[in-house]
Design a protein around this motif. Structure first.
Motif, PDB file in Angstrom:
ATOM      1  N   SER A 194       0.816  -1.222   0.000  1.00 28.05           N
ATOM      2  CA  SER A 194       0.000   0.000   0.000  1.00 28.05           C
ATOM      3  C   SER A 194       0.848   1.269   0.000  1.00 28.05           C
ATOM      4  O   SER A 194       0.338   2.347  -0.310  1.00 28.05           O
ATOM      5  N   VAL A 197      -4.875   1.034  -7.344  1.00 21.81           N
ATOM      6  CA  VAL A 197      -5.942   1.627  -8.154  1.00 21.81           C
ATOM      7  C   VAL A 197      -7.259   0.910  -7.891  1.00 21.81           C
ATOM      8  O   VAL A 197      -8.319   1.541  -7.744  1.00 21.81           O
ATOM      9  N   SER A 251      -8.277  -0.581  -5.212  1.00 24.42           N
ATOM     10  CA  SER A 251      -8.826  -0.245  -3.891  1.00 24.42           C
ATOM     11  C   SER A 251      -8.917   1.257  -3.656  1.00 24.42           C
ATOM     12  O   SER A 251      -9.454   1.686  -2.628  1.00 24.42           O
ATOM     13  N   ASN A 252      -8.396   2.052  -4.604  1.00 21.00           N
ATOM     14  CA  ASN A 252      -8.315   3.512  -4.460  1.00 21.00           C
ATOM     15  C   ASN A 252      -7.664   3.880  -3.134  1.00 21.00           C
ATOM     16  O   ASN A 252      -8.117   4.758  -2.402  1.00 21.00           O
ATOM     17  N   HIS A 253      -6.572   3.190  -2.859  1.00 18.65           N
ATOM     18  CA  HIS A 253      -5.840   3.435  -1.609  1.00 18.65           C
ATOM     19  C   HIS A 253      -4.374   3.082  -1.818  1.00 18.65           C
ATOM     20  O   HIS A 253      -4.051   2.012  -2.339  1.00 18.65           O
ATOM     21  N   LEU A 310      -3.509   9.459 -12.267  1.00 15.40           N
ATOM     22  CA  LEU A 310      -4.385   9.036 -11.175  1.00 15.40           C
ATOM     23  C   LEU A 310      -5.531  10.011 -10.975  1.00 15.40           C
ATOM     24  O   LEU A 310      -6.666   9.605 -10.709  1.00 15.40           O
ATOM     25  N   ARG A 311      -5.254  11.298 -11.115  1.00 10.09           N
ATOM     26  CA  ARG A 311      -6.329  12.295 -11.009  1.00 10.09           C
ATOM     27  C   ARG A 311      -7.321  12.137 -12.161  1.00 10.09           C
ATOM     28  O   ARG A 311      -8.535  12.261 -11.981  1.00 10.09           O
ATOM     29  N   LEU A 333      -8.050   9.448 -13.641  1.00 10.63           N
ATOM     30  CA  LEU A 333      -8.828   8.234 -13.383  1.00 10.63           C
ATOM     31  C   LEU A 333      -9.780   8.402 -12.202  1.00 10.63           C
ATOM     32  O   LEU A 333     -10.610   7.534 -11.943  1.00 10.63           O
ATOM     33  N   LYS A 365      -8.773   8.450  -9.112  1.00 13.60           N
ATOM     34  CA  LYS A 365      -8.234   7.654  -8.004  1.00 13.60           C
ATOM     35  C   LYS A 365      -7.474   8.560  -7.039  1.00 13.60           C
ATOM     36  O   LYS A 365      -6.260   8.450  -6.845  1.00 13.60           O
ATOM     37  N   THR A 366      -8.217   9.448  -6.401  1.00 18.37           N
ATOM     38  CA  THR A 366      -7.588  10.419  -5.507  1.00 18.37           C
ATOM     39  C   THR A 366      -7.145   9.800  -4.187  1.00 18.37           C
ATOM     40  O   THR A 366      -6.456  10.453  -3.398  1.00 18.37           O
ATOM     41  N   GLY A 367      -7.527   8.544  -3.956  1.00 16.17           N
ATOM     42  CA  GLY A 367      -7.084   7.859  -2.744  1.00 16.17           C
ATOM     43  C   GLY A 367      -5.667   7.340  -2.856  1.00 16.17           C
ATOM     44  O   GLY A 367      -5.078   6.919  -1.851  1.00 16.17           O
ATOM     45  N   VAL A 368      -5.126   7.337  -4.063  1.00 10.10           N
ATOM     46  CA  VAL A 368      -3.732   6.927  -4.265  1.00 10.10           C
ATOM     47  C   VAL A 368      -2.888   8.195  -4.309  1.00 10.10           C
ATOM     48  O   VAL A 368      -2.981   8.989  -5.251  1.00 10.10           O
TER      49      VAL A 368
END
Length: 305
Positions: A116, A161, A163-165, A204-205, A207, A209-212
């Motif tokens: 992670s 990606v 898990s968005n984490h 990532l933005r 996509l 996926k702001t949690g990554v």
């Protein structure tokens, strides 16, 4: 959205982000908890990689150590356990070899779980003038300092990606923001590392996926074996950095989701000036700060290490 509304939105957000930055400068963000996270650190057998491993261990993370040195891994593992790490996992891995990265990554996923927090820290430096660098060393620099980032991201980013984490950390260099004499191959690789990491940030933005999260670290020379002999003309203004100081700043940046970290702080100013000043003034600054001569006394890490 029409031009007027888009411009209005832009100005509003621009103002908000500037105020947000000012507030967080005065009152820093709350540090996130990394206890229970699976943290993989490349080049963990010595230097900054070892220090980061110990700090993550103290914070309760599961640490996964990668290095080409078995002895280095054993020592870092021992120290990590002494610092409270409940789970420490060591793997011999030459990050310059794509298939080896993928093979060892699969073992990590099966034996430990999905990574992670990925810290791409492994790096090498030759410290030779361009015409004196053997072709084989140029290729090795690129393989370790940038191509390895491609392979580790390919191996571990999909789970983040999904898990968005997660958190991607690139230990680049101030030499990835400005060219430095005797470091042509190193600068090229670190420019690439910083550019690659920034590109992934925007992907990532895109996509959603702001949690990554992503953090790019660009320090000046550090007092490790890697830059042994490197000196500063004005150490009060632009010091060769203490490893403990750098490691602590990196951990803080990760825990506060800081996108970019330049060390020492004067590097922010020097990079900004480089972008707006005439080239001749840029050269004058480089001469004044001793950047042109910094590598003249370079020795580097002894071969036995």
């Amino acid at each position: 959205m029409n031009f007027f509304l888009e411009t209005l939105r832009f100005v509003g957000l621009l103002t908000y982000y500037w105020l947000e930055t000012l507030v967080f400068f005065i009152v820093p963000k709350r540090k996130k908890n990394v206890s229970g996270e699976i943290v993989l650190i490349t080049g963990a057998g010595s230097g900054i990689g070892r220090l980061l491993s110990l700090k993550f261990a103290r914070l309760g993370a599961t640490v996964v150590l990668w290095d080409i040195s078995q002895e280095g891994l054993k020592e870092t593992s021992r120290l990590a356990r002494e610092n409270g790490a409940a789970r420490v996992h060591c793997y011999i891995c030459d990050c310059s070899k794509r298939q080896e990265v993928y093979t060892v990554a699969d073992k990590v996923k099966k034996e430990v779980g999905d990574v992670s927090i990925l810290v791409n820290n492994a790096g090498i430096v030759n410290g030779k003038t361009f015409l004196n660098i053997p072709d084989s060393l140029v290729e090795k620099t690129m393989e370790v300092n940038i191509m390895a980032h491609f392979w580790t991201y390919k191996a571990f980013l999909p789970a983040m990606v999904a898990s968005n984490h997660g958190h991607l950390v690139s230990i680049a260099s101030a030499a990835g923001l400005a060219g430095i004499s005797h470091l042509s191959d190193y600068c090229a690789s670190k420019f690439a590392a910083a550019g690659f990491a920034e590109s992934i940030f925007f992907e990532l933005r895109d996509l959603g996926k702001t949690g990554v999260k992503t953090t790019i670290v660009c320090p000046y020379a550090i007092k490790t074996g890697m830059f042994d002999g490197c000196e500063s003309k004005w150490p009060t203004l632009l010091p060769v950095l203490e490893p403990e100081y750098v490691a602590e700043k990196v951990i803080t940046a990760i825990r506060r989701d800081q996108e970019i970290l330049l060390l020492p702080r004067i590097v922010y100013l020097l990079v900004a000036l480089k972008s707006i000043l005439p080239v001749k003034i840029g050269v004058l600054l480089a001469e004044y700060f001793g950047v042109l001569e910094a590598m003249h006394t370079f020795r580097g890490r002894p071969k036995k290490e």
